[in-house]
Design a protein around this motif. Structure first.
Motif, PDB file in Angstrom:
ATOM      1  N   LEU A 160       0.868  -1.170   0.000  1.00  0.00           N
ATOM      2  CA  LEU A 160       0.000   0.000   0.000  1.00  0.00           C
ATOM      3  C   LEU A 160       0.907   1.223   0.000  1.00  0.00           C
ATOM      4  O   LEU A 160       1.571   1.516   0.990  1.00  0.00           O
ATOM      5  CB  LEU A 160      -0.914  -0.009   1.224  1.00  0.00           C
ATOM      6  N   ALA A 161       0.943   1.916  -1.126  1.00  0.00           N
ATOM      7  CA  ALA A 161       1.994   2.904  -1.342  1.00  0.00           C
ATOM      8  C   ALA A 161       1.882   4.146  -0.474  1.00  0.00           C
ATOM      9  O   ALA A 161       2.870   4.861  -0.302  1.00  0.00           O
ATOM     10  CB  ALA A 161       2.010   3.314  -2.823  1.00  0.00           C
ATOM     11  N   GLN A 162       0.699   4.428   0.079  1.00  0.00           N
ATOM     12  CA  GLN A 162       0.516   5.658   0.851  1.00  0.00           C
ATOM     13  C   GLN A 162       0.051   5.339   2.270  1.00  0.00           C
ATOM     14  O   GLN A 162      -0.715   4.397   2.494  1.00  0.00           O
ATOM     15  CB  GLN A 162      -0.515   6.552   0.167  1.00  0.00           C
ATOM     16  N   ALA A 163       0.502   6.169   3.183  1.00  0.00           N
ATOM     17  CA  ALA A 163       0.110   5.983   4.586  1.00  0.00           C
ATOM     18  C   ALA A 163      -1.403   6.056   4.753  1.00  0.00           C
ATOM     19  O   ALA A 163      -1.976   5.399   5.630  1.00  0.00           O
ATOM     20  CB  ALA A 163       0.791   7.039   5.453  1.00  0.00           C
ATOM     21  N   SER A 164      -2.060   6.827   3.902  1.00  0.00           N
ATOM     22  CA  SER A 164      -3.509   7.001   4.003  1.00  0.00           C
ATOM     23  C   SER A 164      -4.289   5.734   3.678  1.00  0.00           C
ATOM     24  O   SER A 164      -5.498   5.674   3.926  1.00  0.00           O
ATOM     25  CB  SER A 164      -3.960   8.121   3.055  1.00  0.00           C
ATOM     26  N   MET A 165      -3.628   4.716   3.159  1.00  0.00           N
ATOM     27  CA  MET A 165      -4.302   3.481   2.754  1.00  0.00           C
ATOM     28  C   MET A 165      -4.283   2.410   3.841  1.00  0.00           C
ATOM     29  O   MET A 165      -4.870   1.343   3.679  1.00  0.00           O
ATOM     30  CB  MET A 165      -3.634   2.933   1.488  1.00  0.00           C
ATOM     31  N   THR A 166      -3.642   2.696   4.947  1.00  0.00           N
ATOM     32  CA  THR A 166      -3.374   1.674   5.957  1.00  0.00           C
ATOM     33  C   THR A 166      -4.626   0.977   6.467  1.00  0.00           C
ATOM     34  O   THR A 166      -4.641  -0.243   6.685  1.00  0.00           O
ATOM     35  CB  THR A 166      -2.611   2.298   7.141  1.00  0.00           C
ATOM     36  N   SER A 167      -5.699   1.719   6.660  1.00  0.00           N
ATOM     37  CA  SER A 167      -6.907   1.140   7.257  1.00  0.00           C
ATOM     38  C   SER A 167      -7.594   0.127   6.360  1.00  0.00           C
ATOM     39  O   SER A 167      -8.519  -0.566   6.800  1.00  0.00           O
ATOM     40  CB  SER A 167      -7.891   2.241   7.648  1.00  0.00           C
ATOM     41  N   ALA A 168      -7.157  -0.012   5.112  1.00  0.00           N
ATOM     42  CA  ALA A 168      -7.739  -1.022   4.218  1.00  0.00           C
ATOM     43  C   ALA A 168      -7.549  -2.429   4.762  1.00  0.00           C
ATOM     44  O   ALA A 168      -8.340  -3.333   4.442  1.00  0.00           O
ATOM     45  CB  ALA A 168      -7.118  -0.919   2.826  1.00  0.00           C
ATOM     46  N   ALA A 169      -6.525  -2.628   5.584  1.00  0.00           N
ATOM     47  CA  ALA A 169      -6.257  -3.962   6.123  1.00  0.00           C
ATOM     48  C   ALA A 169      -7.439  -4.511   6.914  1.00  0.00           C
ATOM     49  O   ALA A 169      -7.622  -5.726   7.016  1.00  0.00           O
ATOM     50  CB  ALA A 169      -5.009  -3.921   6.997  1.00  0.00           C
ATOM     51  N   LYS A 170      -8.271  -3.616   7.473  1.00  0.00           N
ATOM     52  CA  LYS A 170      -9.417  -4.061   8.269  1.00  0.00           C
ATOM     53  C   LYS A 170     -10.505  -4.692   7.412  1.00  0.00           C
ATOM     54  O   LYS A 170     -11.372  -5.396   7.929  1.00  0.00           O
ATOM     55  CB  LYS A 170     -10.010  -2.876   9.039  1.00  0.00           C
ATOM     56  N   PHE A 171     -10.467  -4.442   6.109  1.00  0.00           N
ATOM     57  CA  PHE A 171     -11.570  -4.861   5.251  1.00  0.00           C
ATOM     58  C   PHE A 171     -11.171  -5.904   4.202  1.00  0.00           C
ATOM     59  O   PHE A 171     -11.997  -6.310   3.390  1.00  0.00           O
ATOM     60  CB  PHE A 171     -12.162  -3.644   4.531  1.00  0.00           C
ATOM     61  N   THR A 172      -9.933  -6.342   4.212  1.00  0.00           N
ATOM     62  CA  THR A 172      -9.475  -7.281   3.189  1.00  0.00           C
ATOM     63  C   THR A 172      -9.736  -8.725   3.609  1.00  0.00           C
ATOM     64  O   THR A 172      -9.831  -9.054   4.786  1.00  0.00           O
ATOM     65  CB  THR A 172      -7.967  -7.136   2.924  1.00  0.00           C
TER      66      THR A 172
END
Length: 214
Positions: free
Chosen positions: A176-188
């Motif tokens: 995930l190239a940007q810090a702003s994408m980190t919370s995606a881990a909760k939904f994968t």
């Protein structure tokens, strides 16, 4: 004290929470300048090099023993300026890139803005050379995710990124190239390892703060 250079105010609570969990007692001072990213996207990262250096110098004059740049688009510019400011400047996504190279040769890179991809891919190549490991990185911009993030719909952005990650099949690791994408881990639901930069980036910067100067 560790200074953090952000291009979004939304990163501040993320790094404060990571500090509280993993580095209690570490003083953080946040400098937020969204215009740096806006201009870098339009004109290229080198167009903001002077202003990035000025922000780093301001952080040092305020007592920072190290600076963490959390924006992947301007990370290379910040890293290059380290010699001019007299303290370590940690590129927030470099520890993540090293971990990705170690995970396997097939790296899937997801981003929400196009400007992030060239510096991220160049960083992965640099870490691959350092580790003497061949890699094959491919990149994708997640449509509409950045629009959601800018509008404050963090969960909506995260769910779009998560869906893109779940669609990756032919990779050893997802970045995930940007810090702003980190919370995606909760939904994968993907079984592939998925890496983001805030946790390892803050850990590296914390080590820099504690290291003797000079």
């Amino acid at each position: 004290m560790l200074a953090l250079l952000h291009t979004s105010h939304l990163h501040v609570p993320v790094f404060d929470a990571l500090r509280d969990e993993h580095h209690p007692g570490l003083e953080l001072r946040h400098h937020v300048d969204p215009d740096l990213l806006a201009r870098a996207r339009q004109e290229g990262p080198d167009a903001v090099a002077r202003d990035v250096t000025a922000a780093l110098r301001q952080a040092v004059s305020s007592g920072a023993r190290a600076v963490l740049c959390t924006c992947s688009t301007i990370g290379e510019v910040a890293e290059r300026a380290a010699g001019e400011v007299g303290v370590p400047v940690v590129r927030g996504d470099r520890p993540m890139a090293a971990e990705a190279v170690a995970a396997g040769p097939r790296i899937a890179v997801l981003a929400t803005v196009e400007s992030t991809l060239p510096p991220t891919l160049a960083l992965l190549d640099d870490e691959a050379r350092r580790a003497d490991r061949p890699i094959r990185a491919r990149a994708q911009v997640v449509t509409d995710a950045w629009t959601r993030f800018e509008a404050g719909d963090i969960e909506g952005c995260a769910r779009l990124v998560a869906a893109a990650a779940d669609a990756v099949t032919d990779a050893d690791v997802i970045v995930l190239a940007q810090a702003s994408m980190t919370s995606a881990a909760k939904f994968t639901t993907t079984a592939l390892p998925m890496l983001s930069s805030p946790r390892p980036g803050l850990a590296a910067a914390a080590r820099s703060v504690r290291a003797p100067l000079g």
